[in-house]
Structures are given as C-alpha cells and as structure tokens.
Design a protein around this motif. Sequence first.
Motif, PDB file in Angstrom:
ATOM      1  N   ARG A 111      54.376  41.296 130.473  1.00 44.10           N
ATOM      2  CA  ARG A 111      55.665  41.159 129.796  1.00 44.10           C
ATOM      3  C   ARG A 111      56.075  39.698 129.791  1.00 44.10           C
ATOM      4  O   ARG A 111      56.111  39.060 130.837  1.00 44.10           O
ATOM      5  N   PRO A 115      61.813  38.401 126.496  1.00 43.07           N
ATOM      6  CA  PRO A 115      61.376  39.574 125.726  1.00 43.07           C
ATOM      7  C   PRO A 115      61.326  39.294 124.225  1.00 43.07           C
ATOM      8  O   PRO A 115      62.249  38.695 123.662  1.00 43.07           O
ATOM      9  N   ARG A 116      60.219  39.715 123.609  1.00 40.61           N
ATOM     10  CA  ARG A 116      60.050  39.557 122.170  1.00 40.61           C
ATOM     11  C   ARG A 116      59.503  40.855 121.593  1.00 40.61           C
ATOM     12  O   ARG A 116      58.595  41.457 122.160  1.00 40.61           O
ATOM     13  N   GLU A 117      60.030  41.262 120.462  1.00 41.03           N
ATOM     14  CA  GLU A 117      59.565  42.494 119.839  1.00 41.03           C
ATOM     15  C   GLU A 117      58.121  42.398 119.373  1.00 41.03           C
ATOM     16  O   GLU A 117      57.428  43.406 119.259  1.00 41.03           O
ATOM     17  N   SER A 119      55.726  40.778 120.972  1.00 40.98           N
ATOM     18  CA  SER A 119      54.804  40.535 122.084  1.00 40.98           C
ATOM     19  C   SER A 119      53.795  41.671 122.189  1.00 40.98           C
ATOM     20  O   SER A 119      54.058  42.806 121.753  1.00 40.98           O
ATOM     21  N   GLN A 122      55.269  44.693 124.089  1.00 43.05           N
ATOM     22  CA  GLN A 122      56.157  45.550 123.304  1.00 43.05           C
ATOM     23  C   GLN A 122      55.379  46.355 122.264  1.00 43.05           C
ATOM     24  O   GLN A 122      55.672  47.530 122.032  1.00 43.05           O
TER      25      GLN A 122
END
Length: 270
Positions: A111, A115-117, A119, A122
């Motif tokens: 992770r 946070p990135r959508e 990544s 994710q």
Amino acid sequence: MFPAAIDDRPDTYVHRIGEVFARFGADTQDSGNVSYGVQQAGRRYFVKTAGDPADPVPSTSFERRVELLRNAARVADSVSHPLLPEYHGLVESPDGPLLVYEWRDGEHLARPREPREDSAAQRFRALPVEQIVTALDQLYDLHDLLTAQGWVEGDFYDGSLLYDFGTRSLTVMDLDSYGFGAYRNEMGRMFGSTRFMAPEEFSRGAPIDDRTTAFVMARTALVFLSDGTLDRPAFRGSDAQYAVLQEAVTTRFGSYSAFYASWRAASSTR
C-alpha cells in the motif's frame, strides 16, 4: 553460469555479467539491501545483495542483512513452489552474499504511503472476489508447504507480494525473516506491518510458531477482501470464509494446518 564466489564488490559484478535494467536501493526501501534486475544471454535475473557495509542509514545492520540473506538462501534451497521465483544460487563476495533468482514481472502490492485509486494495491483489491480468492488459495498452499518444511512466518506483509495483472500471477518474495521452527520474540515490537502482525509479534518473549503464520495469512485476506477489519458488511467473501478468518484472528486456530483445512472447506462451499 554464476560462480560460487567472486573477488568483485556486488555492484561491480552485476554490471560486468550483464545489462542492469533495474536497481532497487535506498530510494525505494530502508532495509539497506540493494537489488538489481540483470539481463544475461537473453534471460532476466533478480540479484539481491546486502548493500553497502558503510551505509549508516538502514534500519538493519550490515551484519544482520548478511545473516538474513543466508537465511533466505536456506528457505529457497528447501522449498520450491510456483509462487516463488526459481532460485539460481548464492554467490559469495567481499561484501557478503548475492542471491540470484529468476526475474518475475509484476506490480508491487504494498500500500503506498499516499493512497491512490490507481495504485496496484487498490486495483488488486478491486478485482473480482474469485480472482483474489484464487491468489489467496495459492498463498495459503505455499505456506502449507513452508510449514511442513519447518518454516514460520516473519515480517510478511503486502510488500512481500508482486501481482501480474495480465497473467493473473502472484509472486512471493523476501522471505528472509522466516524462522526455522518455533522461536521466541526477542525484540518486543518485531519487524512488519501492523495491519498484518499477530499479537505475539508485539510481545517480548512470546512464542512465534505456525499459529502466528495462520494469523498473518488471515489478516492478509482481510486486507485484500475488506478494509482490513472484521466488519462483516465490508468483507467481500462468503459467510463461511468470514467465519474462518474471524476465528483465526480472535480465538485462534491451534495450528496452520487447521486454519488451512478450514479455509479450503469454506472456499469449496462458496
């Protein structure tokens, strides 16, 4: 193809044997290890070293990094599994051992700090449940084999995983901290990610054994199939799978084999 020992320093050696197309060092990790992607005679290899003995920054001493690499070599010598890159051996150098593996394509499932959508972590969590469960089944099968060979989990988390979204292939790496046989927590708070760690990995003197492996593997499923908690509405698997994971991280299974058998039974009824 690879010698048993060399007189060069690792950095010099890897540049001499082939084209270095990737380097993983202090800019990507704080362990102190330095690793390379090397192409030789049309084949790609992953070469892991203990890094610079004089580097003052790493969280792990050079001597400990050397010790862990030798331990990783023992793991690789004792276990062969589709999730593990093929091991080509250990090369001794003036700056410690170099471990040579086949190169595996894939994206790191750790992770990201922000946070990135988009990544890999994710995108993996957003896959259909069946694909994630297949990956977990393979991961649990690997740990069934590791347990049978006497290995106990150590410092496993999502950063130990690569996933190739095109081929739907999972790769497990960095088993350097796995212990041979049950052992005692001599650190207090052991190395690892809190999201995955068992209670005994925070308690000095506590036993670390295959029950620990079961807990960490259950936490892995909760991270990938939910928000990492035991909140049932957030869990994307079945009621039977949820019940197994709940037991694994609360009342606990008596062994890894008991956890694995219960998970297989629960998944077969999905």
